[in-house]
Motif scaffolding. Sequence first.
Motif, PDB file in Angstrom:
ATOM      1  N   LEU A 152       0.832  -1.210   0.000  1.00 37.64           N
ATOM      2  CA  LEU A 152       0.000   0.000   0.000  1.00 37.64           C
ATOM      3  C   LEU A 152       0.861   1.253   0.000  1.00 37.64           C
ATOM      4  O   LEU A 152       0.546   2.230  -0.679  1.00 37.64           O
ATOM      5  CB  LEU A 152      -0.937   0.020   1.204  1.00 37.64           C
ATOM      6  CG  LEU A 152      -2.223  -0.772   1.089  1.00 37.64           C
ATOM      7  CD1 LEU A 152      -3.028  -0.670   2.383  1.00 37.64           C
ATOM      8  CD2 LEU A 152      -3.070  -0.290  -0.083  1.00 37.64           C
ATOM      9  N   THR A 153       1.939   1.227   0.765  1.00 38.41           N
ATOM     10  CA  THR A 153       2.839   2.381   0.799  1.00 38.41           C
ATOM     11  C   THR A 153       3.396   2.648  -0.593  1.00 38.41           C
ATOM     12  O   THR A 153       3.411   3.792  -1.052  1.00 38.41           O
ATOM     13  CB  THR A 153       3.979   2.156   1.814  1.00 38.41           C
ATOM     14  OG1 THR A 153       3.411   1.975   3.118  1.00 38.41           O
ATOM     15  CG2 THR A 153       4.922   3.350   1.851  1.00 38.41           C
ATOM     16  N   ASP A 154       3.838   1.601  -1.283  1.00 39.39           N
ATOM     17  CA  ASP A 154       4.329   1.761  -2.659  1.00 39.39           C
ATOM     18  C   ASP A 154       3.238   2.334  -3.564  1.00 39.39           C
ATOM     19  O   ASP A 154       3.491   3.224  -4.386  1.00 39.39           O
ATOM     20  CB  ASP A 154       4.798   0.423  -3.234  1.00 39.39           C
ATOM     21  CG  ASP A 154       6.116  -0.034  -2.643  1.00 39.39           C
ATOM     22  OD1 ASP A 154       6.820   0.786  -2.005  1.00 39.39           O
ATOM     23  OD2 ASP A 154       6.448  -1.221  -2.832  1.00 39.39           O
ATOM     24  N   LEU A 155       2.023   1.819  -3.410  1.00 39.64           N
ATOM     25  CA  LEU A 155       0.897   2.277  -4.215  1.00 39.64           C
ATOM     26  C   LEU A 155       0.608   3.759  -3.961  1.00 39.64           C
ATOM     27  O   LEU A 155       0.448   4.541  -4.902  1.00 39.64           O
ATOM     28  CB  LEU A 155      -0.337   1.423  -3.898  1.00 39.64           C
ATOM     29  CG  LEU A 155      -1.595   1.674  -4.706  1.00 39.64           C
ATOM     30  CD1 LEU A 155      -1.397   1.196  -6.131  1.00 39.64           C
ATOM     31  CD2 LEU A 155      -2.767   0.944  -4.070  1.00 39.64           C
ATOM     32  N   PHE A 156       0.560   4.143  -2.686  1.00 42.98           N
ATOM     33  CA  PHE A 156       0.316   5.539  -2.328  1.00 42.98           C
ATOM     34  C   PHE A 156       1.423   6.439  -2.873  1.00 42.98           C
ATOM     35  O   PHE A 156       1.148   7.522  -3.397  1.00 42.98           O
ATOM     36  CB  PHE A 156       0.232   5.703  -0.805  1.00 42.98           C
ATOM     37  CG  PHE A 156      -1.130   5.471  -0.220  1.00 42.98           C
ATOM     38  CD1 PHE A 156      -1.807   6.501   0.411  1.00 42.98           C
ATOM     39  CD2 PHE A 156      -1.740   4.228  -0.276  1.00 42.98           C
ATOM     40  CE1 PHE A 156      -3.057   6.306   0.986  1.00 42.98           C
ATOM     41  CE2 PHE A 156      -2.985   4.011   0.296  1.00 42.98           C
ATOM     42  CZ  PHE A 156      -3.645   5.053   0.921  1.00 42.98           C
ATOM     43  N   ARG A 157       2.666   6.006  -2.735  1.00 40.80           N
ATOM     44  CA  ARG A 157       3.790   6.818  -3.243  1.00 40.80           C
ATOM     45  C   ARG A 157       3.672   7.045  -4.736  1.00 40.80           C
ATOM     46  O   ARG A 157       3.936   8.140  -5.220  1.00 40.80           O
ATOM     47  CB  ARG A 157       5.119   6.133  -2.909  1.00 40.80           C
ATOM     48  CG  ARG A 157       5.482   6.225  -1.442  1.00 40.80           C
ATOM     49  CD  ARG A 157       6.745   5.465  -1.128  1.00 40.80           C
ATOM     50  NE  ARG A 157       7.102   5.631   0.283  1.00 40.80           N
ATOM     51  CZ  ARG A 157       8.077   4.981   0.870  1.00 40.80           C
ATOM     52  NH1 ARG A 157       8.799   4.096   0.190  1.00 40.80           N
ATOM     53  NH2 ARG A 157       8.334   5.192   2.143  1.00 40.80           N
TER      54      ARG A 157
ATOM     55  N   ASP B  80       2.658  10.623  -6.043  1.00 40.34           N
ATOM     56  CA  ASP B  80       3.953  11.088  -6.553  1.00 40.34           C
ATOM     57  C   ASP B  80       4.802  11.678  -5.418  1.00 40.34           C
ATOM     58  O   ASP B  80       5.310  12.787  -5.501  1.00 40.34           O
ATOM     59  CB  ASP B  80       3.751  12.117  -7.672  1.00 40.34           C
ATOM     60  CG  ASP B  80       5.020  12.328  -8.482  1.00 40.34           C
ATOM     61  OD1 ASP B  80       5.854  11.402  -8.519  1.00 40.34           O
ATOM     62  OD2 ASP B  80       5.173  13.425  -9.049  1.00 40.34           O
ATOM     63  N   ASP B  81       4.913  10.901  -4.332  1.00 41.67           N
ATOM     64  CA  ASP B  81       5.644  11.341  -3.144  1.00 41.67           C
ATOM     65  C   ASP B  81       6.402  10.153  -2.557  1.00 41.67           C
ATOM     66  O   ASP B  81       5.841   9.350  -1.812  1.00 41.67           O
ATOM     67  CB  ASP B  81       4.668  11.920  -2.115  1.00 41.67           C
ATOM     68  CG  ASP B  81       5.355  12.435  -0.866  1.00 41.67           C
ATOM     69  OD1 ASP B  81       6.596  12.277  -0.729  1.00 41.67           O
ATOM     70  OD2 ASP B  81       4.652  12.994  -0.008  1.00 41.67           O
ATOM     71  N   GLU B  82       7.671  10.032  -2.908  1.00 41.55           N
ATOM     72  CA  GLU B  82       8.487   8.918  -2.449  1.00 41.55           C
ATOM     73  C   GLU B  82       8.761   8.955  -0.948  1.00 41.55           C
ATOM     74  O   GLU B  82       9.181   7.958  -0.369  1.00 41.55           O
ATOM     75  CB  GLU B  82       9.820   8.878  -3.215  1.00 41.55           C
ATOM     76  CG  GLU B  82       9.675   8.384  -4.633  1.00 41.55           C
ATOM     77  CD  GLU B  82       9.110   6.969  -4.724  1.00 41.55           C
ATOM     78  OE1 GLU B  82       9.553   6.086  -3.970  1.00 41.55           O
ATOM     79  OE2 GLU B  82       8.202   6.750  -5.547  1.00 41.55           O
ATOM     80  N   SER B  83       8.527  10.091  -0.306  1.00 48.51           N
ATOM     81  CA  SER B  83       8.791  10.198   1.130  1.00 48.51           C
ATOM     82  C   SER B  83       7.572   9.828   1.976  1.00 48.51           C
ATOM     83  O   SER B  83       7.658   9.796   3.206  1.00 48.51           O
ATOM     84  CB  SER B  83       9.238  11.621   1.477  1.00 48.51           C
ATOM     85  OG  SER B  83       8.171  12.534   1.296  1.00 48.51           O
TER      86      SER B  83
ATOM     87  N   GLU C 109      -1.633  14.808   1.944  1.00 54.44           N
ATOM     88  CA  GLU C 109      -1.970  15.911   1.050  1.00 54.44           C
ATOM     89  C   GLU C 109      -2.452  15.375  -0.293  1.00 54.44           C
ATOM     90  O   GLU C 109      -1.806  14.523  -0.905  1.00 54.44           O
ATOM     91  CB  GLU C 109      -0.738  16.802   0.840  1.00 54.44           C
ATOM     92  CG  GLU C 109      -1.049  18.052   0.054  1.00 54.44           C
ATOM     93  CD  GLU C 109       0.152  18.983  -0.075  1.00 54.44           C
ATOM     94  OE1 GLU C 109       0.156  19.773  -1.027  1.00 54.44           O
ATOM     95  OE2 GLU C 109       1.062  18.912   0.771  1.00 54.44           O
ATOM     96  N   GLY C 110      -3.609  15.845  -0.724  1.00 54.48           N
ATOM     97  CA  GLY C 110      -4.163  15.454  -2.012  1.00 54.48           C
ATOM     98  C   GLY C 110      -5.121  14.274  -1.954  1.00 54.48           C
ATOM     99  O   GLY C 110      -5.691  13.881  -2.966  1.00 54.48           O
ATOM    100  N   TRP C 111      -5.307  13.696  -0.767  1.00 55.09           N
ATOM    101  CA  TRP C 111      -6.218  12.556  -0.640  1.00 55.09           C
ATOM    102  C   TRP C 111      -7.638  13.080  -0.476  1.00 55.09           C
ATOM    103  O   TRP C 111      -8.134  13.289   0.607  1.00 55.09           O
ATOM    104  CB  TRP C 111      -5.817  11.682   0.537  1.00 55.09           C
ATOM    105  CG  TRP C 111      -6.564  10.371   0.635  1.00 55.09           C
ATOM    106  CD1 TRP C 111      -7.659   9.974  -0.085  1.00 55.09           C
ATOM    107  CD2 TRP C 111      -6.269   9.285   1.519  1.00 55.09           C
ATOM    108  NE1 TRP C 111      -8.067   8.721   0.299  1.00 55.09           N
ATOM    109  CE2 TRP C 111      -7.223   8.272   1.280  1.00 55.09           C
ATOM    110  CE3 TRP C 111      -5.305   9.075   2.490  1.00 55.09           C
ATOM    111  CZ2 TRP C 111      -7.227   7.068   1.988  1.00 55.09           C
ATOM    112  CZ3 TRP C 111      -5.314   7.878   3.178  1.00 55.09           C
ATOM    113  CH2 TRP C 111      -6.255   6.885   2.927  1.00 55.09           C
ATOM    114  N   ASP C 112      -8.279  13.302  -1.606  1.00 55.80           N
ATOM    115  CA  ASP C 112      -9.655  13.789  -1.622  1.00 55.80           C
ATOM    116  C   ASP C 112     -10.564  12.665  -2.126  1.00 55.80           C
ATOM    117  O   ASP C 112     -10.109  11.532  -2.303  1.00 55.80           O
ATOM    118  CB  ASP C 112      -9.782  15.046  -2.491  1.00 55.80           C
ATOM    119  CG  ASP C 112      -9.280  14.829  -3.920  1.00 55.80           C
ATOM    120  OD1 ASP C 112      -9.125  13.657  -4.356  1.00 55.80           O
ATOM    121  OD2 ASP C 112      -9.054  15.832  -4.605  1.00 55.80           O
TER     122      ASP C 112
END
Length: 83
Positions: free
Chosen positions: A11-16, A20-23, A36-39
């Motif tokens: 899931l972390t890989d999917l979210f990244r 578009d946020d590798e951190s 941020e951006g999770w709407d």
Amino acid sequence: MTETTTVLHELTDLFRDLFDDESLLLSSDTTADQVEGWDSQMHVTLIVAAEQRFGIKFRTAELESLRNVGQFTQLIESKLSGS
């Protein structure tokens, strides 16, 4: 690695990828308000991407009660285990 750790890692890989946020770091307590951006539009995108990544399908009723990443992880695990 436990199944929970594996699913959370995936899931972390999917979210990244999607945000578009590798951190980006997810925990069981992570909520949409903390990313941020999770709407609502991104939420639908996440659900579809998770279905594709894990080869599962969600019912709307299952998704309505989810409040954090931990609950989402548990739902995915239950789908993967067939229960």
